[in-house]
Structure formats: C-alpha cells, structure tokens
Design an enzyme around this catalytic site. Structure first.
Site, short mmCIF file in Angstrom:
data_model
loop_
_atom_site.label_atom_id
_atom_site.label_comp_id
_atom_site.label_asym_id
_atom_site.label_seq_id
_atom_site.Cartn_x
_atom_site.Cartn_y
_atom_site.Cartn_z
N LYS A 18 -8.15 14.31 4.05
CA LYS A 18 -7.42 13.01 3.91
C LYS A 18 -6.24 13.33 4.98
O LYS A 18 -6.50 14.31 5.54
CB LYS A 18 -6.66 12.81 2.74
N ARG A 19 -5.55 12.33 5.27
CA ARG A 19 -4.48 12.43 6.44
C ARG A 19 -3.57 13.66 5.86
O ARG A 19 -3.38 14.02 4.73
CB ARG A 19 -3.59 11.33 6.55
N LYS A 42 1.03 14.82 0.16
CA LYS A 42 -0.27 14.96 -0.08
C LYS A 42 -0.54 16.45 -0.66
O LYS A 42 -1.35 16.92 -1.14
CB LYS A 42 -1.48 14.56 0.92
N LYS A 58 -14.61 8.65 -3.72
CA LYS A 58 -15.92 8.84 -2.92
C LYS A 58 -16.36 10.38 -3.45
O LYS A 58 -17.62 10.61 -3.62
CB LYS A 58 -15.50 8.93 -1.45
N HIS A 70 0.85 -1.15 0.07
CA HIS A 70 0.01 -0.28 0.17
C HIS A 70 0.99 1.18 0.02
O HIS A 70 0.15 2.41 0.16
CB HIS A 70 -0.97 0.07 1.25
N THR A 130 -8.53 6.67 -2.02
CA THR A 130 -9.89 6.06 -2.22
C THR A 130 -10.72 7.24 -1.89
O THR A 130 -12.11 7.16 -2.39
CB THR A 130 -10.34 5.13 -1.28
C1 26V Z 1 2.31 2.98 8.15
C2 26V Z 1 2.54 2.54 9.39
C3 26V Z 1 3.92 2.69 9.79
C4 26V Z 1 4.03 2.19 11.31
C5 26V Z 1 3.02 2.69 12.14
C6 26V Z 1 1.51 2.25 11.60
C7 26V Z 1 1.33 2.28 10.33
C8 26V Z 1 0.13 2.25 9.59
C9 26V Z 1 0.08 2.45 8.45
C10 26V Z 1 1.41 2.87 7.72
C11 26V Z 1 1.08 2.74 6.16
C12 26V Z 1 0.09 2.46 5.50
C13 26V Z 1 -0.03 2.83 4.06
C14 26V Z 1 -1.21 3.31 3.77
O1 26V Z 1 -2.18 3.63 4.34
N1 26V Z 1 -1.41 3.30 2.55
C15 26V Z 1 -2.56 4.05 1.75
O2 26V Z 1 -3.36 2.80 1.50
C16 26V Z 1 -4.49 3.18 0.98
C17 26V Z 1 -5.44 1.95 0.54
O3 26V Z 1 -4.77 1.30 -0.41
C18 26V Z 1 -4.39 3.97 -0.65
O4 26V Z 1 -5.44 4.32 -1.06
C19 26V Z 1 -3.34 5.10 -0.16
O5 26V Z 1 -3.04 5.90 -1.49
C20 26V Z 1 -2.21 4.79 0.51
O6 26V Z 1 -1.47 5.86 1.06
#
Ligand code: 26V
Length: 805
Positions: free
Chosen positions: A540-541, A546, A652, A352, A648
């Site tokens: 978004k975050r 971004k 929406k 992701h 995503t």
């Molecule tokens: C990284 C970490 C690092 C350690 C702490 C907890 C944590 C939690 C999440 C993440 C990265 C997650 C990556 C992510 O959210 N990617 C997003 O995924 C979406 C669904 O596929 C996508 O639409 C977004 O473009 C993408 O940034």
C-alpha cells in the site's frame, strides 16, 4: 466473434496503421493492432448501447475524479468480452500468446492509490451492472512516478505511459471546449436581471480522449473521458503582417502544463496554483460537456437532476458546484434559487479521509485571482448558508464558524461539498460513523438524512478471476461459475470447509502462486524468495498512519531472537513490502530506507535469512499487485484505528485467501463480521480507545519503560542495520516533536507481536486449519465486490436504473 474474424481485424490494423504484413510485424506493432481491434469492438458496442439508451431516456451517472488508477486494460477487456479463446487462437499464427501481449502494455497509473483504484473498479462494475455511466478525469502525460530505490532511498522517475497506452484513447475533437482562467468580472443590472460579464481571461482548450471499459456479459460500456489541456492558438495577423513570423507562431500561454503530470502526494494538501488549475480544468470541461449533452438529448435544464447524477469523488472536483451554478445562471439565465435547487439535487459527494492534513482548503485570494466568477459564487453560497445558520443557531459563533465554507481567508472544500450535495457518504461503516461524529458533526445534526455509508468494493473479476485463474478453476469445480457475475455466490464455497481434498487443492494453488511470484521477483529485481516460507505482505502507499513501522518493529524482534540463537526453531517467514512514498514525504522515505537496510543486513547473514527474509519490491503498482495478492498468505492491515477510511487492498488479499492481521479500522471491521472473528487476526486499540488515550495524554515512553522487548527494539534501531544507525526512528517513537509516536506503534506493539506469534504457530502446526480459514475468507469476500457498492450507490444515492431492471 470467431478466430478468423479476429485475425482479419488484426491484419487490417497492421496493414493500415503500420504498413506491414503479419510476418513482418514487431511484437509492439501486434500489441497495438490487437488493442485497436479490441477498441473497435468496444466502440461498436458502446454505439449499440447508446441507441438503447436513447430510446429509454434513462438517467446517467457522471463520476468526477482527479484520479483513475487503471493499470492495464487489454486482459480485462478481452476477458470481459469473452474473447480470450478467439484471440489466443488468432495469435498462434504470430507465434505469440495473449500473455506475451499483456506484458507489452504499460500500466496507466493515473492515480496515487486507493481513491484512484476505487474509481477504476467502479467503472468496471458500472458497465457490468448495465448502468449508463461516464467517468471524467485528466489525461496526464505522466502518471504516478516510477519508483527507483538507490541505496535504500526512494528516487522518482517520470512515468511515460502514453507511447504504449495511448492506443486505448480515441480523440474526440467534436467534444473540445474552452476553459477560462483569470481576468475580471463585471456585474450589471438590466431589465432581464443581473448580467455578469467575464473578460480579460486566459483560454485553455480542453480536448477529450475517450477510453472504453467493457463490462462482463453486459450491454453497457463505460466511457472514461480524459481531458488534455492545449494552448489555444491564436494566429495574430497583425504580428504576421509586420513580419514577426516567429513571435506570431509562439504560444502566448503555457496551458499545456495543466495536464502534464499527476500530483504524487496523497497525504498532504498543498495549495498550489497549478493543482487548482487542474481541478477547475477538469470540472469546467466536464460540466460543459454534461450540460451540452443534456441539452442535446433532453432539452430543458430543469430536468437535469432527473437525468443526471454527478458524483464528486473526494473534494478534488468540488469546484463543479460553483461551475454548475455559473453555467445555469450566467449562460442559461436561471435565477439563483432555481440554479441552487438544480445543483443540490444533482450532486453527491464521497469523503475518503479524515486525516486533517489531507483536507482541502484553498486560499480565497488565489481562487479570486484565478477564478474570479467562481469566487463570487462560492462567497454567495456561503453568505446564504451562514445567514440560514444564524437563524437556526442564533449566537452560536463557534458552531457557525466551524460549519462555514469560508473562514479566515480560506475556503473549505469539504464544507462546500456537504452544503451543496443531497447525499454525503463515507467508504466503510466505521468511517461513515466517524465523519458524522467528527469533521461533519454540525452538518449531521442539521441534516441527519444527508449522511449515508457505502462500503468500498473491488472489481473481483480483475482481482480474482483474471489474477488467479488457478483458484477460479477450483471454485468453478466446486460452486460453478455464477460468482463471476454475482460475487455473493462465493459463499457457496463455505460448504467445502471440511473437505480435505478441496483444502489440499487450495494449499497447492497458493504454493503455485507463491512460486510464480518468486520467479517474477527474481526476474524483475534479482531478489531470492523461498516459496516454502510464509508470505507476509504489506503493500500500500507508505504512510505513517498505515504503520509499516509497526510491522518492522515485529521483524526486528524476530531478528533479535535469531541473533541470540541462530538455530532457534522457527517457522520461516518472508516479509514482503511494496509501497511508494510521496516524493516530499521525508518520514515515509526514511521508513523505506529502514526496511531496505534491514533487508540487506539479513541478506548478509544466511543463517538468519533461512528463517527471516525481508523483501522490498520496487515500484509497486497495479500490475504487481495482481501478481502479489494471489501469492499472499498473511495480509497486513495494521493502520491506527480510526485512520484508514476503508482500505481496498485488504479485500483483494481476502478474496485470494490470505488471512488478515489487522486493527478494527476501515473495512477490516466489516471483513471481520463477514468472515467471523475465528477467521481473522484482530489486534490493538479500537478507534474509541485511541481517542480516549489521546484525551488522557499519550506517553509512548511508558511502554518503553515497561516492555523489555520494546526496549531491545529501540536499542537495535539505534545500533542500526547494514552499518547505519536509525536513531532518528528511535527518537520518532520516543521523543519526537510535536508528539512522540503519533500513530501509537508503541501502544499497539505488544498486542501485535502476540498476534504475529499466534499466526506463525498456527501456520506451522495446523496447516489444515489454516487452509480452512483461508477458504472461509474467500467464501466471505463476496460482499466486497464493487458490483455491490455500485448497486448501493445507484439505489440509494444516484437513483439510477440498470438497463437490466
Ligand atoms: C489527498 C491529496 C492532497 C492533495 C494532493 C493530492 C491528493 C490526492 C489524494 C488525497 C487523499 C485521498 C484520500 C484517499 O486516497 N483515501 C483513500 O481512499 C480509499 C478509497 O476510498 C480508501 O480505501 C482508503 O482507506 C483511503 O485512505
């Protein structure tokens, strides 16, 4: 189910669980009674489905994910079960509406953003598609923090969701199991082969809580099983008999912290021991559960790949791989080779992100200490893999080191996932190409067929049907209701692109949704929004990549124009932001502050505010998004090309008729193809141009030196807003270290500004054309339904059959 049956069900719950008569019940009690009644209906339905499944002996999918960003469930379930009327009528005797009760429900915020929301949308699509599915995650006591903005600065408050959210969960004491940490491992060869003993470990009990998620007009009900960590109470008789009653009662370990709180960072990986424990806790409990169920249902474990597809959503549950190996070898006597064959045929993995900071690498010694047996297995997986590589690529040290799972005392989870999965996918066409060319290039050359794409999708029934009933009424009139079950039918709406009465209705609906949002924003936060302005939204975050900052730069240029001439004719605009920053992400917090101070500065100048309003919505979450998407007219999807894996939110907004201003990044590329380049505003560098510019050497000052407008923006930042200088932002863009303007806001600025100008004039000068473009976006959004994504996963990755087929 009739109104009367529903009423009886609710009454029964009120009397049994709260001991009250209907007329005495509080709103909260009625909410809970209603949820319990829905839960009963779902449990019953799930049991029916179970029976059918038992006879069919079909394969199941198990979706492992550290996050499920569910939001609220009552509306979704009542809608999907088709029980709106019955409940609405039954509630009349309480002088309540369903809408009143929906507002009682807290958001289940067990996720950070896109990744967790995707998992939630997938549970809905799996149920609707009649796929046998189970999600696994952690029952965090606290979900993603609540955001409070104090003088422009984000502060975090705990998200206490269980008091109103727990009614959805059914505790399954029969499914509890033990997860083991620490201790030592002993290996001994005997006649039966290698015997491995794990001793001196600490035990944590995993308690299961099930949540049912209904599909629309389907038989399946998805189950989300959430694990809660509990201390194993060992009653020490010796202490007791010695009279040390209190010490005897004390818990010897503090297991419960494991499921206390969701990690709130999604930008930066930190190798924290607690996070590792969370991950192993999730996968060990889930794998034990999957294996037990499989044995109970089908018997021999060599059938596992035929009966179970296990999905690893991002690398967070990657320890499932060595855990399955452990269970197969140590607990079920499989040889390494047989265990490995089963494991690799069972797992698939989705990537992701390509952001280097978010890629997980664990320190080997931490894993060795906390999970000694798992460490041994990872080492052995790597030893075998690397020796294979030496045969294929003799002497190619750099390549082999790059592909190795272990290097310099670190364990690379993404590499482990690729080695052990039979399929690896990215989440948009562009992203799936990028991972093959970059982080996984070595693997791609070795195993080209392993790599595939599944473009993300959204639960369109939640994001269109439930959030925007007014738009659905129009769609129903024009194209019937088939799109509810089959989003591809939205394309029929295109026929009306020149029908002025339909276009007018579309515009009226948008205005209505804008008014509703403005009312909500006023009630919630006391902010004033004029519904007759364009709603330009970035929600978004908060992340540098971004580029909320690029959006701000354009707003500053408009601000300067109005400062120069407050009477300038200009299409009035409202720029709305919603975003949480990771608590320790300083730069993100500074950008929030900049937006809030800019907003405040403008608020103090009524003449400017008539044409330019900036609003920061506090505590953006799923429920707020459900109100915001239908009210939006311009959707900001402006990440630096190559950085946003998919997005995503973009989908929406689109399905609710907003026009996208975006870079060719993530799923924007496919959105542009689906709707046609005339119906979307694409700007900026493309991913390969970004790479070229880096290689050539990116120098943000070049743009500063040649662009008058940019110079003025930088000066304005330094002068500041609302009495505070933002010179640190100016420095970030021009002289920042180690690199200035790392996400190329300066390079893309002029292209963005011009596009924004175009959007504004079109809105002001040609509302009919705007409405037509909006209609075309709705009509082209069908392919971004999660139903389509899930079908692709089922067909191409999991080899999973729908009960329908
Ligand atoms: C990284 C970490 C690092 C350690 C702490 C907890 C944590 C939690 C999440 C993440 C990265 C997650 C990556 C992510 O959210 N990617 C997003 O995924 C979406 C669904 O596929 C996508 O639409 C977004 O473009 C993408 O940034």
């Amino acid at each position: 189910m009739t109104e009367k049956e529903v009423r009886t069900l609710i009454q029964g719950k009120l009397s049994r669980y709260f001991g009250v008569l209907p007329q005495e019940a509080s709103r909260e009690q009625i909410y809970k009674a209603v949820v319990m009644s829905v839960r009963d209906i779902l449990l019953e339905k799930r049991q029916q489905f179970h029976k059918v499944m038992k006879n069919k002996k079909g394969k199941r999918v198990y979706y492992l994910c550290m996050e499920f960003l569910l939001g609220r469930s009552l509306k979704n379930n009542v809608y999907n079960l088709g029980l709106q009327d019955a409940y609405e009528k039954a509630l009349k005797s309480y002088e309540l509406t369903l809408e009143d009760l929906y507002e009682e429900e807290p958001d289940a915020g067990l996720g950070n953003g896109g990744l967790g929301r995707l998992a939630a949308c997938f549970m809905d699509a799996l149920a609707t598609g009649d796929y046998p599915a189970m999600g696994y995650s952690i029952r965090y006591d606290y979900g993603l923090f609540k955001q409070k903005i104090v003088d422009g600065w984000q502060t975090e408050l705990p998200d206490v969701w269980l008091p109103g959210g727990e009614v959805w969960l059914t505790q399954r004491t029969d499914k509890s199991c033990i997860v083991k940490f620490d201790g030592w491992v002993h290996e001994e060869w005997s006649d039966q082969g290698l015997k491995v003993t794990h001793g001196g470990y600490k035990e944590v009990e995993a308690v299961a809580y099930d949540m049912m998620i209904s599909g629309k007009n389907s038989e399946a009900v998805s189950v989300l099983r959430l694990w809660r960590a509990r201390n194993v109470s060992r009653f020490d008789m010796k202490l007791f008999s010695q009279g040390d009653y209190l010490r005897c009662m004390q818990d010897e370990n503090e297991a419960e912290v494991i499921s206390k709180v969701l990690y709130p960072a999604d930008n930066h990986y930190e190798g924290k021991s607690l996070r590792l424990k969370q991950q192993y806790f999730l996968v060990s409990a889930s794998l034990q559960n999957i294996i037990n169920d499989h044995k109970h249902r089908y018997g021999p474990l060599n059938l596992l790949p035929e009966m179970a597809a296990i999905h690893i959503n991002d690398t967070h549950p990657a320890l499932a791989i060595p855990e399955l190996m452990r269970i197969l070898m140590d607990e079920n006597g499989f040889t390494w080779d047989d265990a490995w064959a089963i494991t690799t045929a069972t797992f698939a993995y989705t990537n992701h992100t390509v952001m280097a900071e978010a890629l997980e690498t664990w320190q080997e010694d931490l894993i060795a200490r906390r999970l000694p047996r798992i460490h041994m297995i990872i080492k052995e997986i790597n030893r075998r893999f690397v020796s294979e590589l030496w045969n294929i690529y003799p002497g190619q040290h750099a390549l082999i080191d790059n592909m190795s799972i272990m290097s310099n005392g670190m364990i690379r989870m993404a590499n482990l996932c690729v080695v052990a999965s039979h399929k690896v996918n990215g989440v948009s066409a562009l992203h799936s190409e990028i991972i093959k060319d970059s982080i996984f290039n070595g693997f791609y050359r070795l195993w080209p067929d392993k790599f595939t794409n599944v473009t993300n999708g959204i639960a369109h029934r939640r994001w269109l049907c439930q959030s925007n009933p007014e738009l659905c009424a129009l769609l129903n009139d024009c194209i019937g209701e088939g799109y509810v079950q089959d989003a591809s039918q939205l394309s029929k709406f295109r026929k009306y692109e020149n029908d002025s009465s339909v276009l007018n209705r579309l515009t009226e609906i948008k205005l209505l949704k804008k008014k509703q949002f403005a009312d909500y924003a006023y009630k919630k936060e006391g902010v004033l929004i004029d519904p007759n302005t364009v709603f330009d939204v970035q929600a978004k975050r908060m992340h540098e990549y971004k580029r909320q900052l690029l959006n701000v730069m354009n707003i500053i240029s408009l601000y300067n124009e109005l400062k120069d001439d407050p009477n300038k004719k200009m299409q009035p605009q409202t720029f709305i932001f919603g975003a949480k920053a990771a608590p320790s992400y300083l730069m993100a917090k500074k950008i929030i502050k900049l937006i809030c101070y800019l907003a405040e500065d403008i608020r103090k100048q009524p003449k400017i505010r008539e044409k330019l309003n900036v609003v920061y919505m506090e505590d953006y979450n799923v429920s707020m998004a459900e109100r915001l998407m239908p009210a939006s007219e311009v959707s900001e999807q402006i990440s630096l090309a190559g950085k946003e894996a998919s997005g995503t939110g973009n989908m929406k907004f689109m399905i609710n008729g907003a026009l996208t201003v975006g870079t060719l990044d993530g799923a924007n590329v496919e959105m542009s193809e689906a709707v046609g380049s005339d119906n979307i505003f694409i700007f900026g560098l493309r991913a390969e141009e970004v790479d070229e510019l880096w290689t050539k050497g990116y120098n943000s000052s070049r743009y500063y030196n040649t662009d008058e407008g940019l110079r003025r923006i930088i000066e304005t930042l330094i002068r500041g807003f609302n009495g505070e200088s933002f010179s640190d932002m100016a420095n970030y863009l021009l002289t920042g270290s180690p690199v200035a303007d790392p996400y190329m806001c300066m390079a893309d600025y002029e292209s963005y500004r011009q596009t924004q100008q175009k959007i504004k004039s079109l809105y002001a000068e040609d509302p009919a054309r705007w409405a037509k473009m909006s209609l075309n976006n709705i009509a082209a959004a069908g392919i971004f339904s999660a139903d389509r994504s899930i079908k692709e996963y089922a067909d191409n990755i999991w080899h999973l059959k729908s009960l329908k087929s």
